[in-house]
Scaffold this active site. Structure first.
Site, PDB file in Angstrom:
ATOM      1  N   LYS A  31     -16.924   4.281   6.823  1.00 25.55           N
ATOM      2  CA  LYS A  31     -18.362   4.562   6.994  1.00 25.55           C
ATOM      3  C   LYS A  31     -19.095   4.459   5.661  1.00 25.55           C
ATOM      4  O   LYS A  31     -20.277   4.789   5.575  1.00 25.55           O
ATOM      5  CB  LYS A  31     -18.560   5.958   7.577  1.00 25.55           C
ATOM      6  CG  LYS A  31     -17.916   6.159   8.934  1.00 25.55           C
ATOM      7  CD  LYS A  31     -18.152   7.596   9.392  1.00 25.55           C
ATOM      8  CE  LYS A  31     -17.089   8.059  10.351  1.00 25.55           C
ATOM      9  NZ  LYS A  31     -17.022   9.516  10.449  1.00 25.55           N
ATOM     10  N   ARG A  78      -3.257   5.204  -3.797  1.00 25.90           N
ATOM     11  CA  ARG A  78      -3.156   3.758  -4.086  1.00 25.90           C
ATOM     12  C   ARG A  78      -4.541   3.149  -3.907  1.00 25.90           C
ATOM     13  O   ARG A  78      -5.215   3.410  -2.910  1.00 25.90           O
ATOM     14  CB  ARG A  78      -2.160   3.076  -3.155  1.00 25.90           C
ATOM     15  CG  ARG A  78      -2.136   1.566  -3.331  1.00 25.90           C
ATOM     16  CD  ARG A  78      -1.034   0.904  -2.562  1.00 25.90           C
ATOM     17  NE  ARG A  78       0.263   1.079  -3.211  1.00 25.90           N
ATOM     18  CZ  ARG A  78       1.368   0.452  -2.847  1.00 25.90           C
ATOM     19  NH1 ARG A  78       1.352  -0.403  -1.832  1.00 25.90           N
ATOM     20  NH2 ARG A  78       2.502   0.654  -3.478  1.00 25.90           N
ATOM     21  N   ARG A 114       6.795   0.998   1.901  1.00 31.49           N
ATOM     22  CA  ARG A 114       7.797   1.793   1.191  1.00 31.49           C
ATOM     23  C   ARG A 114       7.205   3.011   0.492  1.00 31.49           C
ATOM     24  O   ARG A 114       7.694   4.142   0.631  1.00 31.49           O
ATOM     25  CB  ARG A 114       8.485   0.919   0.119  1.00 31.49           C
ATOM     26  CG  ARG A 114       9.303  -0.163   0.679  1.00 31.49           C
ATOM     27  CD  ARG A 114       9.379  -1.348  -0.279  1.00 31.49           C
ATOM     28  NE  ARG A 114       9.782  -2.521   0.446  1.00 31.49           N
ATOM     29  CZ  ARG A 114       8.945  -3.215   1.240  1.00 31.49           C
ATOM     30  NH1 ARG A 114       7.695  -2.885   1.355  1.00 31.49           N
ATOM     31  NH2 ARG A 114       9.395  -4.245   1.907  1.00 31.49           N
TER      32      ARG A 114
END
Ligand code: CP
Length: 312
Positions: free
Chosen positions: A89, A111, A61
């Site tokens: 990496k 986030r 969402r």
């Protein structure tokens, strides 16, 4: 609202915003929802602006709606997820932020599993930082879309009784709700397992209950939280069957609240555990509307943080 400007502000948590500023964002989101219902959803408000979404944790969402919100308003939006970038990496958070910032982007929507990651980003790079969830700390745009959805249905915020049920301890949504709802005059009642309830909430004027029945009695709104097994350390959680029996929101329990009670859930839902199928898809549920309102609220955030709202 004439003297309020949010231009160039970061959005790390709703504790940083006053009631008047939250009101300004909600009012702007109303204008944005009207835009969402136009035939052609393409506007010039963010023309020439570039936004990167940087997600170290999964999302459906939040990531999609931040992307769509930017595109509807005319910005260029690029998405980076940890699994498909140089993060695999071993590139550090700081170097990733420096790299994105060096491309002259205007905003980074971020986030991360660590509390404080978004605040750290705001310290080390120039673009506007919008926190799309940092560990258990904050999820400000979710808190705003919850308020927006409640006000749309109830016509007001102050004086409402809102119950939040579940894993409060691990919930950045609950923390953002608490920060914003108390400012907007909402009476908050929380219930969940004692092992998943933070301490000192009563000192903030919040009612804490051991039983879901006491929290939801005569409630105007019930928000059910997702059980976040991925954030639990051993021993905090009973079995899912036990949880559903003691704290699950089902049709029988829903009768304790007001007849027109609004049911919210930030998603994704564990149906049959924290909420029954019947309640999730009942006429009282605004769970899908929350998703639509998430786009409008994120359009409002971009508009106010990136342009000051002069061109809306
Ligand atoms: N509400 C919420 O944050 O959902 P996503 O994890 O799908 O973004």
């Amino acid at each position: 609202m004439g003297d309020i400007s949010l231009k160039s502000r970061d959005c790390i948590g709703l504790a940083d915003f006053s009631a008047e500023e939250i009101r300004y964002i909600l009012n702007t989101a109303k204008d944005m929802k009207n835009k969402l219902h136009q035939d052609v959803k393409k506007f010039d408000i963010l023309r020439g602006k570039s936004i990167v979404t940087l997600f170290y944790e999964p999302s459906t969402r939040t990531r999609t709606s931040f992307e769509l919100a930017g595109k509807y308003l005319g910005a260029d939006v690029v998405n980076i997820t940890s699994s498909s970038s140089s993060i695999v990496k071993g590139e550090s958070l700081r170097d990733t932020l420096y790299t994105i910032s060096a491309m002259n982007v205007d905003a980074i929507v971020m986030r991360h599993k660590a509390e404080g990651a978004a605040a750290y980003a705001a310290k080390v790079v120039d673009p506007v930082i919008i926190n799309a969830g940092d560990g258990a700390h904050a999820h400000p745009s979710q808190g705003l879309l919850n308020l927006f959805t409640i006000e749309e249905h109830k016509g007001k915020l102050a004086g409402l009784k809102v119950a939040i049920i579940g894993d409060i301890l691990h919930s950045r949504v609950a923390r953002s709700d608490i920060a914003a709802m108390t400012k907007m005059g909402i009476e908050l009642h929380l219930a969940g397992p004692k092992t998943l309830m933070p301490r000192f909430l009563e000192e903030q004027g919040i009612f804490v209950h051991d039983r879901i029945e006491d929290a939801i009695k005569d409630a105007d709104v019930i928000e059910v939280l997702r059980i976040q097994l991925e954030r639990m350390k051993g021993g905090l959680f009973p079995t899912t069957r036990e949880y559903a029996r003691i704290f699950g929101l089902n049709a029988d329990r829903l009768k304790l609240a007001k007849d027109d009670v609004l049911v919210l859930h930030p998603g994704p839902m564990n149906k049959g555990w924290e909420i029954s199928n019947e309640v999730a898809y009942s006429l009282n549920s605004a769970i899908q509307e929350e998703v639509e309102n998430g786009v409008a609220v994120r359009m409002a955030l971009y508009t106010l943080l990136l342009t000051g709202g002069e061109n809306k």
